[in-house]
Write a protein that holds these residues in place. Structure first.
Motif, mmCIF file in Angstrom:
data_model
loop_
_atom_site.group_PDB
_atom_site.id
_atom_site.type_symbol
_atom_site.label_atom_id
_atom_site.label_comp_id
_atom_site.label_asym_id
_atom_site.label_seq_id
_atom_site.Cartn_x
_atom_site.Cartn_y
_atom_site.Cartn_z
ATOM 1 N N GLN A 45 0.827 -1.202 0.000
ATOM 2 C CA GLN A 45 0.000 0.000 0.000
ATOM 3 C C GLN A 45 0.864 1.256 0.000
ATOM 4 O O GLN A 45 1.868 1.323 0.688
ATOM 5 N N ASN A 46 0.471 2.251 -0.747
ATOM 6 C CA ASN A 46 1.008 3.588 -0.583
ATOM 7 C C ASN A 46 -0.132 4.593 -0.719
ATOM 8 O O ASN A 46 0.092 5.779 -0.836
ATOM 9 N N VAL A 47 -1.359 4.075 -0.709
ATOM 10 C CA VAL A 47 -2.548 4.920 -0.764
ATOM 11 C C VAL A 47 -3.223 4.866 0.603
ATOM 12 O O VAL A 47 -3.426 3.787 1.163
ATOM 13 N N TRP A 48 -3.550 6.039 1.115
ATOM 14 C CA TRP A 48 -4.190 6.169 2.414
ATOM 15 C C TRP A 48 -5.517 6.898 2.247
ATOM 16 O O TRP A 48 -5.645 7.787 1.409
ATOM 17 N N ILE A 49 -6.488 6.536 3.063
ATOM 18 C CA ILE A 49 -7.773 7.219 3.107
ATOM 19 C C ILE A 49 -7.861 7.888 4.473
ATOM 20 O O ILE A 49 -7.621 7.248 5.502
ATOM 21 N N ILE A 50 -8.193 9.177 4.470
ATOM 22 C CA ILE A 50 -8.358 9.881 5.748
ATOM 23 C C ILE A 50 -9.746 10.499 5.807
ATOM 24 O O ILE A 50 -10.351 10.821 4.780
ATOM 25 N N ARG A 51 -10.230 10.632 7.024
ATOM 26 C CA ARG A 51 -11.493 11.325 7.273
ATOM 27 C C ARG A 51 -11.501 11.783 8.723
ATOM 28 O O ARG A 51 -10.789 11.226 9.558
ATOM 29 N N MET A 90 -6.939 7.563 9.733
ATOM 30 C CA MET A 90 -6.210 7.280 8.500
ATOM 31 C C MET A 90 -6.150 5.767 8.302
ATOM 32 O O MET A 90 -5.718 5.043 9.204
ATOM 33 N N TYR A 91 -6.599 5.319 7.136
ATOM 34 C CA TYR A 91 -6.682 3.895 6.836
ATOM 35 C C TYR A 91 -5.859 3.572 5.589
ATOM 36 O O TYR A 91 -5.916 4.319 4.614
ATOM 37 N N GLU A 114 -12.379 -2.869 2.817
ATOM 38 C CA GLU A 114 -13.142 -3.827 3.633
ATOM 39 C C GLU A 114 -14.262 -3.119 4.383
ATOM 40 O O GLU A 114 -15.391 -3.625 4.477
ATOM 41 N N PHE A 115 -13.948 -1.949 4.917
ATOM 42 C CA PHE A 115 -14.924 -1.160 5.659
ATOM 43 C C PHE A 115 -16.088 -0.753 4.746
ATOM 44 O O PHE A 115 -17.256 -0.873 5.124
ATOM 45 N N GLN A 116 -15.774 -0.323 3.534
ATOM 46 C CA GLN A 116 -16.815 0.048 2.585
ATOM 47 C C GLN A 116 -17.716 -1.132 2.252
ATOM 48 O O GLN A 116 -18.931 -0.964 2.114
ATOM 49 N N GLN A 117 -17.142 -2.301 2.101
ATOM 50 C CA GLN A 117 -17.943 -3.499 1.821
ATOM 51 C C GLN A 117 -18.942 -3.750 2.942
ATOM 52 O O GLN A 117 -20.102 -4.078 2.687
ATOM 53 N N LYS A 118 -18.496 -3.595 4.187
ATOM 54 C CA LYS A 118 -19.406 -3.780 5.327
ATOM 55 C C LYS A 118 -20.528 -2.740 5.294
ATOM 56 O O LYS A 118 -21.689 -3.066 5.571
ATOM 57 N N LEU A 119 -20.167 -1.488 4.979
ATOM 58 C CA LEU A 119 -21.186 -0.437 4.896
ATOM 59 C C LEU A 119 -22.243 -0.787 3.854
ATOM 60 O O LEU A 119 -23.440 -0.609 4.089
ATOM 61 N N ARG A 120 -21.800 -1.251 2.713
ATOM 62 C CA ARG A 120 -22.729 -1.566 1.618
ATOM 63 C C ARG A 120 -23.742 -2.638 2.013
ATOM 64 O O ARG A 120 -24.868 -2.632 1.526
ATOM 65 N N HIS A 177 -30.501 6.759 5.100
ATOM 66 C CA HIS A 177 -29.235 6.128 4.736
ATOM 67 C C HIS A 177 -28.465 7.004 3.754
ATOM 68 O O HIS A 177 -27.238 7.125 3.842
ATOM 69 N N ALA A 178 -29.172 7.621 2.812
ATOM 70 C CA ALA A 178 -28.517 8.515 1.852
ATOM 71 C C ALA A 178 -27.897 9.709 2.572
ATOM 72 O O ALA A 178 -26.776 10.125 2.260
ATOM 73 N N THR A 179 -28.609 10.241 3.547
ATOM 74 C CA THR A 179 -28.069 11.355 4.343
ATOM 75 C C THR A 179 -26.830 10.906 5.107
ATOM 76 O O THR A 179 -25.823 11.622 5.136
ATOM 77 N N PHE A 180 -26.911 9.734 5.711
ATOM 78 C CA PHE A 180 -25.746 9.202 6.424
ATOM 79 C C PHE A 180 -24.542 9.092 5.492
ATOM 80 O O PHE A 180 -23.436 9.516 5.824
ATOM 81 N N LEU A 181 -24.743 8.503 4.326
ATOM 82 C CA LEU A 181 -23.637 8.319 3.380
ATOM 83 C C LEU A 181 -23.030 9.659 2.973
ATOM 84 O O LEU A 181 -21.809 9.809 2.912
ATOM 85 N N ARG A 182 -23.888 10.632 2.680
ATOM 86 C CA ARG A 182 -23.388 11.946 2.283
ATOM 87 C C ARG A 182 -22.524 12.556 3.387
ATOM 88 O O ARG A 182 -21.430 13.053 3.136
ATOM 89 N N GLU A 183 -23.002 12.493 4.617
ATOM 90 C CA GLU A 183 -22.243 13.075 5.731
ATOM 91 C C GLU A 183 -20.991 12.266 6.036
ATOM 92 O O GLU A 183 -19.935 12.827 6.334
ATOM 93 N N PHE A 184 -21.101 10.957 5.961
ATOM 94 C CA PHE A 184 -19.955 10.096 6.262
ATOM 95 C C PHE A 184 -18.809 10.344 5.284
ATOM 96 O O PHE A 184 -17.650 10.384 5.661
#
Length: 148
Positions: free
Chosen positions: A33-39, A49-50, A57-63, A73-80
């Motif tokens: 990995q050299n790509v990181w996701i932050i929020r 930072m992930y 994997e986290f996105q798959q669980k969310l889906r 759920h759409a509001t949650f996704l937008r804010e998340f």
């Protein structure tokens, strides 16, 4: 399986680039990995930072748990996803952190990167220290968790 362990004091340069600590890069490199996701953290005044593999994997669980056709759920996704950023480390292991996100959590240039199992948290150093749990409370919590 990834496991980020340790606490490192880091400093961003004038462009808000910061080097990911070598031990964290080694763990991420084991996953190629050299790509990181932050929020912005949902639970603390810090940045989560992930590595890309953990985020995926986290996105798959969310889906599996959300229906984007439901308004709530759409509001949650937008804010998340509002403050999610994709960062690619350069050849020196540096990432460019968004200045606005740093300022939201009270970070100027000095920061703490703390390993937290499969993610790294980026903190204002004073805030991180202020959250230190007294040893007696930690000992009791450990007993409660492991005696269940």
């Amino acid at each position: 399986m990834l496991a980020f362990i340790g606490v490192y004091n880091c400093k961003a340069d004038s462009k808000f680039r910061v080097s990911v600590p070598a031990m964290f890069r080694k763990v991420a490199d084991s996953e190629m990995q050299n790509v990181w996701i932050i929020r912005r953290s949902s639970t603390d005044n810090c940045i989560d930072m992930y590595p890309l593999s953990v985020w995926s994997e986290f996105q798959q669980k969310l889906r599996t748990k959300l229906n984007p056709m439901k308004p709530q759920h759409a509001t949650f996704l937008r804010e998340f996803y509002r403050d999610v950023h994709i960062l690619e480390a350069d050849s020196n292991g540096r990432i460019l952190l968004p200045k606005a996100l740093l300022l939201e959590v009270g970070i100027d240039k000095e920061m703490v990167m703390a390993g937290l199992d499969n993610k790294i948290q980026i903190w204002n150093p004073e805030c991180y220290e202020a959250l230190r749990m007294p040893h007696e409370e930690l000992a009791q919590l450990i007993q409660e968790i492991f005696n269940d």
